[in-house]
Design a protein around this motif. Structure first.
Motif, PDB file in Angstrom:
ATOM      1  N   SER A  29       0.837  -1.206   0.000  1.00  0.00           N
ATOM      2  CA  SER A  29       0.000   0.000   0.000  1.00  0.00           C
ATOM      3  C   SER A  29       0.872   1.255   0.000  1.00  0.00           C
ATOM      4  CB  SER A  29      -0.896   0.007   1.234  1.00  0.00           C
ATOM      5  OG  SER A  29      -0.102   0.170   2.398  1.00  0.00           O
ATOM      6  N   VAL A  30       0.222   2.391  -0.140  1.00  0.00           N
ATOM      7  CA  VAL A  30       0.905   3.677  -0.037  1.00  0.00           C
ATOM      8  C   VAL A  30       1.543   3.795   1.348  1.00  0.00           C
ATOM      9  CG1 VAL A  30       0.558   6.179  -0.004  1.00  0.00           C
ATOM     10  CG2 VAL A  30      -0.524   4.782  -1.787  1.00  0.00           C
ATOM     11  N   ALA A  31       0.868   3.330   2.373  1.00  0.00           N
ATOM     12  CA  ALA A  31       1.433   3.353   3.733  1.00  0.00           C
ATOM     13  C   ALA A  31       2.719   2.515   3.800  1.00  0.00           C
ATOM     14  CB  ALA A  31       0.414   2.843   4.747  1.00  0.00           C
ATOM     15  N   ASP A  32       2.746   1.381   3.112  1.00  0.00           N
ATOM     16  CA  ASP A  32       3.958   0.548   3.066  1.00  0.00           C
ATOM     17  C   ASP A  32       5.106   1.305   2.396  1.00  0.00           C
ATOM     18  OD1 ASP A  32       2.653  -1.650   4.288  1.00  0.00           O
ATOM     19  OD2 ASP A  32       1.928  -2.344   2.325  1.00  0.00           O
ATOM     20  N   THR A  62      -4.289   3.838   2.249  1.00  0.00           N
ATOM     21  CA  THR A  62      -4.829   2.479   2.090  1.00  0.00           C
ATOM     22  C   THR A  62      -4.807   1.983   0.647  1.00  0.00           C
ATOM     23  OG1 THR A  62      -7.050   3.402   1.871  1.00  0.00           O
ATOM     24  CG2 THR A  62      -6.356   2.705   4.083  1.00  0.00           C
ATOM     25  N   MET A  63      -4.481   2.850  -0.292  1.00  0.00           N
ATOM     26  CA  MET A  63      -4.502   2.444  -1.706  1.00  0.00           C
ATOM     27  C   MET A  63      -3.380   1.449  -1.997  1.00  0.00           C
ATOM     28  SD  MET A  63      -5.454   6.064  -3.501  1.00  0.00           S
ATOM     29  CE  MET A  63      -5.872   5.391  -5.101  1.00  0.00           C
ATOM     30  N   THR A  64      -3.693   0.471  -2.843  1.00  0.00           N
ATOM     31  CA  THR A  64      -2.733  -0.568  -3.223  1.00  0.00           C
ATOM     32  C   THR A  64      -1.913  -0.102  -4.423  1.00  0.00           C
ATOM     33  OG1 THR A  64      -4.242  -2.278  -2.449  1.00  0.00           O
ATOM     34  CG2 THR A  64      -2.514  -2.966  -3.950  1.00  0.00           C
ATOM     35  N   LEU A  65      -0.617  -0.375  -4.363  1.00  0.00           N
ATOM     36  CA  LEU A  65       0.288  -0.027  -5.452  1.00  0.00           C
ATOM     37  C   LEU A  65       0.370  -1.166  -6.457  1.00  0.00           C
ATOM     38  CD1 LEU A  65       3.165   1.387  -3.237  1.00  0.00           C
ATOM     39  CD2 LEU A  65       1.475   2.707  -4.507  1.00  0.00           C
ATOM     40  N   ASN A  66       0.582  -0.798  -7.713  1.00  0.00           N
ATOM     41  CA  ASN A  66       0.790  -1.773  -8.781  1.00  0.00           C
ATOM     42  C   ASN A  66       2.089  -1.439  -9.492  1.00  0.00           C
ATOM     43  OD1 ASN A  66      -1.814  -3.268  -8.667  1.00  0.00           O
ATOM     44  ND2 ASN A  66      -2.619  -1.237  -9.075  1.00  0.00           N
ATOM     45  N   GLU A  67       2.688  -2.439 -10.088  1.00  0.00           N
ATOM     46  CA  GLU A  67       4.012  -2.278 -10.675  1.00  0.00           C
ATOM     47  C   GLU A  67       4.090  -1.175 -11.733  1.00  0.00           C
ATOM     48  OE1 GLU A  67       7.360  -5.379 -10.779  1.00  0.00           O
ATOM     49  OE2 GLU A  67       6.087  -5.765 -12.527  1.00  0.00           O
TER      50      GLU A  67
END
Length: 80
Positions: A29-32, A62-67
């Motif tokens: 995620s963006v937090a990660d 909370t948004m998920t990242l993609n490659e």
């Protein structure tokens, strides 16, 4: 997954380059990403605010990242 982050202003100074490449686990995620940056570059702890844009829109933690995402670090702005 491999990510490319574009850095502007003070974030570029902290990281030392305009384009930063890193690897995070799938479904990070963006937090990660923020946690990774704070761990790798302690200077991020001094920023009072930091926004991240994901594909040309402000991203929530909370948004998920993609490659293939376009990720941009937007530093705090000052002026007078």
């Amino acid at each position: 997954m491999n990510l490319k982050v574009l850095c502007f202003g003070i974030t570029r100074d902290i990281i030392g380059q305009f384009e930063y490449k890193l690897s995070l686990p799938a479904n990070a995620s963006v937090a990660d990403l923020k946690q990774h940056l704070s761990t790798q570059f302690p200077g991020f702890a001094t920023l009072k605010s930091l926004r991240i844009a994901l594909n040309e829109e402000y991203a929530e933690d909370t948004m998920t990242l993609n490659e293939n995402d376009e990720i941009v670090l937007i530093p705090p702005v000052s002026g007078g």
